[in-house]
Motif scaffolding. Structure first.
Motif, PDB file in Angstrom:
ATOM      1  N   ARG A 194      40.003  45.159  37.402  1.00  0.00           N
ATOM      2  CA  ARG A 194      39.400  46.408  37.871  1.00  0.00           C
ATOM      3  C   ARG A 194      38.950  46.257  39.316  1.00  0.00           C
ATOM      4  NH1 ARG A 194      38.415  50.249  34.305  1.00  0.00           N
ATOM      5  NH2 ARG A 194      38.579  49.730  32.105  1.00  0.00           N
ATOM      6  N   LEU A 195      39.064  47.354  40.058  1.00  0.00           N
ATOM      7  CA  LEU A 195      38.515  47.387  41.412  1.00  0.00           C
ATOM      8  C   LEU A 195      37.018  47.580  41.254  1.00  0.00           C
ATOM      9  CD1 LEU A 195      38.815  47.446  44.472  1.00  0.00           C
ATOM     10  CD2 LEU A 195      39.267  49.901  44.298  1.00  0.00           C
ATOM     11  N   ASN A 196      36.249  46.584  41.624  1.00  0.00           N
ATOM     12  CA  ASN A 196      34.818  46.579  41.362  1.00  0.00           C
ATOM     13  C   ASN A 196      33.985  47.023  42.558  1.00  0.00           C
ATOM     14  OD1 ASN A 196      32.563  45.972  39.675  1.00  0.00           O
ATOM     15  ND2 ASN A 196      32.235  44.114  40.866  1.00  0.00           N
ATOM     16  N   LYS A 197      34.416  46.648  43.772  1.00  0.00           N
ATOM     17  CA  LYS A 197      33.547  46.882  44.926  1.00  0.00           C
ATOM     18  C   LYS A 197      34.376  46.978  46.202  1.00  0.00           C
ATOM     19  CE  LYS A 197      29.202  44.896  46.536  1.00  0.00           C
ATOM     20  NZ  LYS A 197      28.316  43.753  46.408  1.00  0.00           N
ATOM     21  N   LEU A 198      33.916  47.810  47.131  1.00  0.00           N
ATOM     22  CA  LEU A 198      34.516  47.916  48.455  1.00  0.00           C
ATOM     23  C   LEU A 198      33.401  47.744  49.479  1.00  0.00           C
ATOM     24  CD1 LEU A 198      36.725  51.108  48.013  1.00  0.00           C
ATOM     25  CD2 LEU A 198      37.516  48.753  48.169  1.00  0.00           C
ATOM     26  N   GLU A 199      33.602  46.836  50.427  1.00  0.00           N
ATOM     27  CA  GLU A 199      32.597  46.673  51.487  1.00  0.00           C
ATOM     28  C   GLU A 199      33.187  45.939  52.682  1.00  0.00           C
ATOM     29  OE1 GLU A 199      30.165  42.638  50.438  1.00  0.00           O
ATOM     30  OE2 GLU A 199      29.506  44.457  49.400  1.00  0.00           O
ATOM     31  N   ASN A 200      32.926  46.447  53.872  1.00  0.00           N
ATOM     32  CA  ASN A 200      33.318  45.805  55.133  1.00  0.00           C
ATOM     33  C   ASN A 200      34.729  45.219  55.136  1.00  0.00           C
ATOM     34  OD1 ASN A 200      30.706  46.360  56.037  1.00  0.00           O
ATOM     35  ND2 ASN A 200      29.933  44.420  55.244  1.00  0.00           N
TER      36      ASN A 200
ATOM     37  N   THR B  86      37.548  42.435  39.590  1.00  0.00           N
ATOM     38  CA  THR B  86      36.957  41.577  38.559  1.00  0.00           C
ATOM     39  C   THR B  86      37.797  41.652  37.290  1.00  0.00           C
ATOM     40  OG1 THR B  86      35.495  43.359  37.840  1.00  0.00           O
ATOM     41  CG2 THR B  86      34.583  41.761  39.413  1.00  0.00           C
ATOM     42  N   HIS B  87      37.696  40.582  36.499  1.00  0.00           N
ATOM     43  CA  HIS B  87      38.414  40.483  35.226  1.00  0.00           C
ATOM     44  C   HIS B  87      37.385  40.197  34.140  1.00  0.00           C
ATOM     45  CE1 HIS B  87      41.131  38.880  32.146  1.00  0.00           C
ATOM     46  NE2 HIS B  87      42.054  39.603  32.756  1.00  0.00           N
ATOM     47  N   PRO B  88      37.591  40.700  32.923  1.00  0.00           N
ATOM     48  CA  PRO B  88      36.628  40.464  31.834  1.00  0.00           C
ATOM     49  C   PRO B  88      36.368  38.987  31.532  1.00  0.00           C
ATOM     50  CG  PRO B  88      38.217  42.140  31.176  1.00  0.00           C
ATOM     51  CD  PRO B  88      38.667  41.591  32.496  1.00  0.00           C
ATOM     52  N   GLN B  89      37.280  38.078  31.916  1.00  0.00           N
ATOM     53  CA  GLN B  89      37.060  36.649  31.682  1.00  0.00           C
ATOM     54  C   GLN B  89      36.066  36.065  32.680  1.00  0.00           C
ATOM     55  OE1 GLN B  89      40.874  34.683  31.790  1.00  0.00           O
ATOM     56  NE2 GLN B  89      41.498  35.503  29.808  1.00  0.00           N
ATOM     57  N   GLY B  90      35.511  36.891  33.564  1.00  0.00           N
ATOM     58  CA  GLY B  90      34.518  36.425  34.512  1.00  0.00           C
ATOM     59  C   GLY B  90      35.081  36.060  35.872  1.00  0.00           C
ATOM     60  N   ARG B  91      36.369  36.213  36.078  1.00  0.00           N
ATOM     61  CA  ARG B  91      36.988  35.869  37.359  1.00  0.00           C
ATOM     62  C   ARG B  91      36.870  37.047  38.313  1.00  0.00           C
ATOM     63  NH1 ARG B  91      40.283  30.959  37.744  1.00  0.00           N
ATOM     64  NH2 ARG B  91      41.501  32.143  39.241  1.00  0.00           N
ATOM     65  N   SER B  92      36.840  36.735  39.598  1.00  0.00           N
ATOM     66  CA  SER B  92      36.884  37.785  40.611  1.00  0.00           C
ATOM     67  C   SER B  92      37.868  37.375  41.693  1.00  0.00           C
ATOM     68  CB  SER B  92      35.500  38.047  41.198  1.00  0.00           C
ATOM     69  OG  SER B  92      35.055  36.930  41.914  1.00  0.00           O
TER      70      SER B  92
END
Length: 101
Positions: free
Chosen positions: A74-80, A86-92
């Motif tokens: 999933r696209l979790n955050k946009l900044e600068n 992020t992935h449900p397994q805890g990876r980003s």
């Protein structure tokens, strides 16, 4: 006495070798390699909508924050100039816009 020394020498050659263990790598979530190949082209903020634009090598595509983009990513955050997935397994995974664009 000579036989005892030979016997000791033979037994010392039979020493147990240290065990070698193969450590298993942490499983990478599906689609991570493909997602890493994407290029982050930029972002747009229109009212309450925040979208990021990507080149997937198959074409250009846009996603809103919170959207499921590939598999369970999933696209979790946009900044600068960064897009953070992020992935449900805890990876980003973070993609940066190319400099000079």
């Amino acid at each position: 006495m000579v036989i005892d020394e030979i016997e000791v020498s033979i037994h010392s050659l039979k020493e147990k070798r240290p065990e070698t263990r193969i450590l298993s790598k942490a499983q990478t979530p599906p689609h991570e390699a493909e997602l890493r190949r994407w290029r982050h082209l930029g972002a747009a903020h229109m009212g309450t909508t925040h979208q990021a634009f990507f080149n997937t090598a198959k074409g250009n595509i846009a996603f809103e924050i919170g959207a499921q983009v590939l598999g369970e990513w999933r696209l979790n955050k946009l900044e600068n100039g960064l897009a953070i997935f992020t992935h449900p397994q805890g990876r980003s995974l973070t993609l940066k816009t190319a400099s000079g664009e």
